[in-house]
Write a protein that holds these residues in place. Structure first.
Motif, PDB file in Angstrom:
ATOM      1  N   LEU A  34       0.840  -1.193   0.000  1.00  0.00           N
ATOM      2  CA  LEU A  34       0.000   0.000   0.000  1.00  0.00           C
ATOM      3  C   LEU A  34       0.876   1.244   0.000  1.00  0.00           C
ATOM      4  O   LEU A  34       1.948   1.274   0.621  1.00  0.00           O
ATOM      5  CB  LEU A  34      -0.916   0.023   1.229  1.00  0.00           C
ATOM      6  CG  LEU A  34      -2.286  -0.654   1.119  1.00  0.00           C
ATOM      7  CD1 LEU A  34      -3.175   0.092   0.096  1.00  0.00           C
ATOM      8  CD2 LEU A  34      -2.161  -2.118   0.773  1.00  0.00           C
ATOM      9  N   PHE A  35       0.409   2.247  -0.718  1.00  0.00           N
ATOM     10  CA  PHE A  35       1.175   3.478  -0.923  1.00  0.00           C
ATOM     11  C   PHE A  35       0.271   4.686  -0.695  1.00  0.00           C
ATOM     12  O   PHE A  35      -0.930   4.632  -0.962  1.00  0.00           O
ATOM     13  CB  PHE A  35       1.689   3.565  -2.368  1.00  0.00           C
ATOM     14  CG  PHE A  35       2.551   2.399  -2.807  1.00  0.00           C
ATOM     15  CD1 PHE A  35       1.972   1.198  -3.173  1.00  0.00           C
ATOM     16  CD2 PHE A  35       3.921   2.525  -2.884  1.00  0.00           C
ATOM     17  CE1 PHE A  35       2.756   0.124  -3.596  1.00  0.00           C
ATOM     18  CE2 PHE A  35       4.716   1.456  -3.308  1.00  0.00           C
ATOM     19  CZ  PHE A  35       4.126   0.259  -3.663  1.00  0.00           C
ATOM     20  N   TRP A  36       0.878   5.775  -0.263  1.00  0.00           N
ATOM     21  CA  TRP A  36       0.255   7.088  -0.330  1.00  0.00           C
ATOM     22  C   TRP A  36       1.146   7.969  -1.206  1.00  0.00           C
ATOM     23  O   TRP A  36       2.349   8.086  -0.971  1.00  0.00           O
ATOM     24  CB  TRP A  36       0.110   7.739   1.045  1.00  0.00           C
ATOM     25  CG  TRP A  36      -1.112   7.291   1.786  1.00  0.00           C
ATOM     26  CD1 TRP A  36      -1.198   6.357   2.772  1.00  0.00           C
ATOM     27  CD2 TRP A  36      -2.443   7.781   1.599  1.00  0.00           C
ATOM     28  NE1 TRP A  36      -2.492   6.221   3.206  1.00  0.00           N
ATOM     29  CE2 TRP A  36      -3.278   7.090   2.497  1.00  0.00           C
ATOM     30  CE3 TRP A  36      -3.008   8.751   0.753  1.00  0.00           C
ATOM     31  CZ2 TRP A  36      -4.653   7.334   2.583  1.00  0.00           C
ATOM     32  CZ3 TRP A  36      -4.378   8.990   0.835  1.00  0.00           C
ATOM     33  CH2 TRP A  36      -5.181   8.288   1.740  1.00  0.00           C
ATOM     34  N   TYR A  89      -4.120  13.803  -2.354  1.00  0.00           N
ATOM     35  CA  TYR A  89      -3.486  12.621  -1.772  1.00  0.00           C
ATOM     36  C   TYR A  89      -4.152  11.380  -2.369  1.00  0.00           C
ATOM     37  O   TYR A  89      -5.376  11.228  -2.339  1.00  0.00           O
ATOM     38  CB  TYR A  89      -3.633  12.621  -0.251  1.00  0.00           C
ATOM     39  CG  TYR A  89      -2.806  13.701   0.406  1.00  0.00           C
ATOM     40  CD1 TYR A  89      -3.270  15.009   0.453  1.00  0.00           C
ATOM     41  CD2 TYR A  89      -1.552  13.421   0.941  1.00  0.00           C
ATOM     42  CE1 TYR A  89      -2.504  16.014   1.023  1.00  0.00           C
ATOM     43  CE2 TYR A  89      -0.782  14.415   1.518  1.00  0.00           C
ATOM     44  CZ  TYR A  89      -1.267  15.710   1.545  1.00  0.00           C
ATOM     45  OH  TYR A  89      -0.499  16.712   2.114  1.00  0.00           O
ATOM     46  N   TYR A  90      -3.318  10.516  -2.899  1.00  0.00           N
ATOM     47  CA  TYR A  90      -3.817   9.285  -3.514  1.00  0.00           C
ATOM     48  C   TYR A  90      -3.317   8.079  -2.739  1.00  0.00           C
ATOM     49  O   TYR A  90      -2.119   7.948  -2.474  1.00  0.00           O
ATOM     50  CB  TYR A  90      -3.319   9.152  -4.959  1.00  0.00           C
ATOM     51  CG  TYR A  90      -3.894  10.153  -5.916  1.00  0.00           C
ATOM     52  CD1 TYR A  90      -3.173  11.277  -6.290  1.00  0.00           C
ATOM     53  CD2 TYR A  90      -5.165   9.971  -6.459  1.00  0.00           C
ATOM     54  CE1 TYR A  90      -3.697  12.199  -7.182  1.00  0.00           C
ATOM     55  CE2 TYR A  90      -5.701  10.883  -7.347  1.00  0.00           C
ATOM     56  CZ  TYR A  90      -4.960  12.001  -7.702  1.00  0.00           C
ATOM     57  OH  TYR A  90      -5.492  12.901  -8.579  1.00  0.00           O
ATOM     58  N   CYS A  91      -4.234   7.203  -2.412  1.00  0.00           N
ATOM     59  CA  CYS A  91      -3.878   5.906  -1.860  1.00  0.00           C
ATOM     60  C   CYS A  91      -3.794   4.934  -3.034  1.00  0.00           C
ATOM     61  O   CYS A  91      -4.567   5.029  -3.998  1.00  0.00           O
ATOM     62  CB  CYS A  91      -4.954   5.452  -0.869  1.00  0.00           C
ATOM     63  SG  CYS A  91      -4.578   3.914  -0.018  1.00  0.00           S
ATOM     64  N   ALA A  92      -2.825   4.028  -2.982  1.00  0.00           N
ATOM     65  CA  ALA A  92      -2.634   3.100  -4.101  1.00  0.00           C
ATOM     66  C   ALA A  92      -2.257   1.724  -3.596  1.00  0.00           C
ATOM     67  O   ALA A  92      -1.668   1.578  -2.522  1.00  0.00           O
ATOM     68  CB  ALA A  92      -1.566   3.631  -5.055  1.00  0.00           C
ATOM     69  N   LEU A 102       0.366   0.059 -10.082  1.00  0.00           N
ATOM     70  CA  LEU A 102      -0.380   0.606  -8.959  1.00  0.00           C
ATOM     71  C   LEU A 102      -1.827   0.805  -9.357  1.00  0.00           C
ATOM     72  O   LEU A 102      -2.123   1.241 -10.469  1.00  0.00           O
ATOM     73  CB  LEU A 102       0.205   1.948  -8.533  1.00  0.00           C
ATOM     74  CG  LEU A 102       1.614   1.958  -7.941  1.00  0.00           C
ATOM     75  CD1 LEU A 102       2.042   3.383  -7.632  1.00  0.00           C
ATOM     76  CD2 LEU A 102       1.668   1.105  -6.691  1.00  0.00           C
ATOM     77  N   ILE A 103      -2.713   0.507  -8.429  1.00  0.00           N
ATOM     78  CA  ILE A 103      -4.134   0.799  -8.604  1.00  0.00           C
ATOM     79  C   ILE A 103      -4.451   1.919  -7.637  1.00  0.00           C
ATOM     80  O   ILE A 103      -4.256   1.775  -6.420  1.00  0.00           O
ATOM     81  CB  ILE A 103      -4.979  -0.441  -8.318  1.00  0.00           C
ATOM     82  CG1 ILE A 103      -4.629  -1.526  -9.338  1.00  0.00           C
ATOM     83  CG2 ILE A 103      -6.467  -0.100  -8.373  1.00  0.00           C
ATOM     84  CD1 ILE A 103      -5.088  -2.889  -8.946  1.00  0.00           C
ATOM     85  N   PHE A 104      -4.945   3.025  -8.175  1.00  0.00           N
ATOM     86  CA  PHE A 104      -5.158   4.222  -7.371  1.00  0.00           C
ATOM     87  C   PHE A 104      -6.598   4.351  -6.908  1.00  0.00           C
ATOM     88  O   PHE A 104      -7.538   3.931  -7.593  1.00  0.00           O
ATOM     89  CB  PHE A 104      -4.794   5.473  -8.174  1.00  0.00           C
ATOM     90  CG  PHE A 104      -3.318   5.695  -8.318  1.00  0.00           C
ATOM     91  CD1 PHE A 104      -2.623   5.147  -9.390  1.00  0.00           C
ATOM     92  CD2 PHE A 104      -2.612   6.431  -7.384  1.00  0.00           C
ATOM     93  CE1 PHE A 104      -1.263   5.339  -9.529  1.00  0.00           C
ATOM     94  CE2 PHE A 104      -1.245   6.629  -7.516  1.00  0.00           C
ATOM     95  CZ  PHE A 104      -0.569   6.082  -8.587  1.00  0.00           C
ATOM     96  N   GLY A 105      -6.751   4.993  -5.753  1.00  0.00           N
ATOM     97  CA  GLY A 105      -8.062   5.460  -5.337  1.00  0.00           C
ATOM     98  C   GLY A 105      -8.380   6.767  -6.052  1.00  0.00           C
ATOM     99  O   GLY A 105      -7.572   7.274  -6.832  1.00  0.00           O
ATOM    100  N   GLU A 106      -9.556   7.300  -5.776  1.00  0.00           N
ATOM    101  CA  GLU A 106      -9.992   8.499  -6.483  1.00  0.00           C
ATOM    102  C   GLU A 106      -9.316   9.770  -5.995  1.00  0.00           C
ATOM    103  O   GLU A 106      -9.444  10.812  -6.619  1.00  0.00           O
ATOM    104  CB  GLU A 106     -11.511   8.633  -6.365  1.00  0.00           C
ATOM    105  CG  GLU A 106     -12.237   7.523  -7.118  1.00  0.00           C
ATOM    106  CD  GLU A 106     -13.729   7.735  -7.152  1.00  0.00           C
ATOM    107  OE1 GLU A 106     -14.430   6.875  -7.708  1.00  0.00           O
ATOM    108  OE2 GLU A 106     -14.218   8.749  -6.620  1.00  0.00           O
TER     109      GLU A 106
END
Lengths: 114, 115
Positions: A34-36, A89-92, A102-106
């Motif tokens: 998990l990434f920010w 800020y994107y969570c991925a 990476l799959i990103f959140g909105e």
């Protein structure tokens, strides 16, 4: 398929207040990464935090997050917001290491005011 | 820190024309990616590329799209022909792989407007 959910599209805070940006994910893989990422206007998105270790707090530049596999969460927190924290800020999620995409959140737009 | 450069930063193009977006990845990186972001929406994976080949592509990577990195030069995304729905910001990213901790480094994006 894999997905990332960021429930807040927009967060507005007064300087000095705590920050918490939510991130939950869905994946069939037992060891996700998990990434920010933080994206300032007219700049490149850049890595803020990452983790693949369950229940271990990760910190960088005053921000911290803990991967909780039991709740599939990786919330981003900071004890005291600063004006300079205003950004997207994107969570991925990545389902494995190496070259995995990476799959990103909105994304969550954080605006900090004085 | 490591920089990914994208050229052009902005381009306006007539529908049906060809466009090539160029990416200069971080030196010594081996994995390359394109992402598409429509205004107000999330960044969506298009394709990744390693050792001269497409490794994985999403449903967004239409037949009109192609990628290449001839002789270690720019990593390019070509759209031919363009359609109105191709209007978006396209982000290039590169990664060194597992030894680099799986981190993707992004460029500033190329804003494409198809009219």
């Amino acid at each position: 398929g894999d997905s990332v959910t960021q429930t807040e599209g927009l967060v507005t805070l007064t300087e000095g207040l705590p920050v918490m940006l939510n991130c939950t994910y869905q994946t069939i893989y037992s060891n996700p990464f998990l990434f920010w990422y933080v994206h300032y206007l007219n700049e490149s998105p850049r890595l803020l935090l990452k983790s693949s270790t369950d229940n271990k707090r990760t910190e960088h530049q005053g921000f911290h997050a803990t991967l909780h596999k039991s709740s599939s969460s990786f919330h981003l927190q900071k004890s005291s917001a600063q004006l300079s924290d205003s950004a997207l800020y994107y969570c991925a999620l990545s389902d494995r290491g190496g070259s995995a995409k990476l799959i990103f959140g909105e994304g969550t737009k954080l605006t900090v005011s004085s | 820190g490591p920089k990914v450069l994208q050229i052009p930063s902005h381009q306006i193009i007539d529908m049906g024309q060809m466009v090539t977006l160029n990416c200069d990845p971080v030196s010594n990186h081996l994995y390359f990616y394109w992402y598409k972001q429509i205004l107000g929406q999330q960044m969506e994976f298009l394709v990744n590329f390693y050792n001269g080949k497409v490794m994985e592509k999403s449903k967004l990577f239409k037949d009109q799209f192609s990628v290449e990195r001839p002789d270690g030069s720019y990593f390019t995304l070509k759209i031919q022909p363009t359609a109105l729905e191709d209007s978006a910001v396209y982000f290039c990213a590169s990664a060194g792989g597992r030894r680099s901790g799986n981190t993707l480094y992004f460029g500033e994006g190329s804003r494409l407007i198809v009219v």
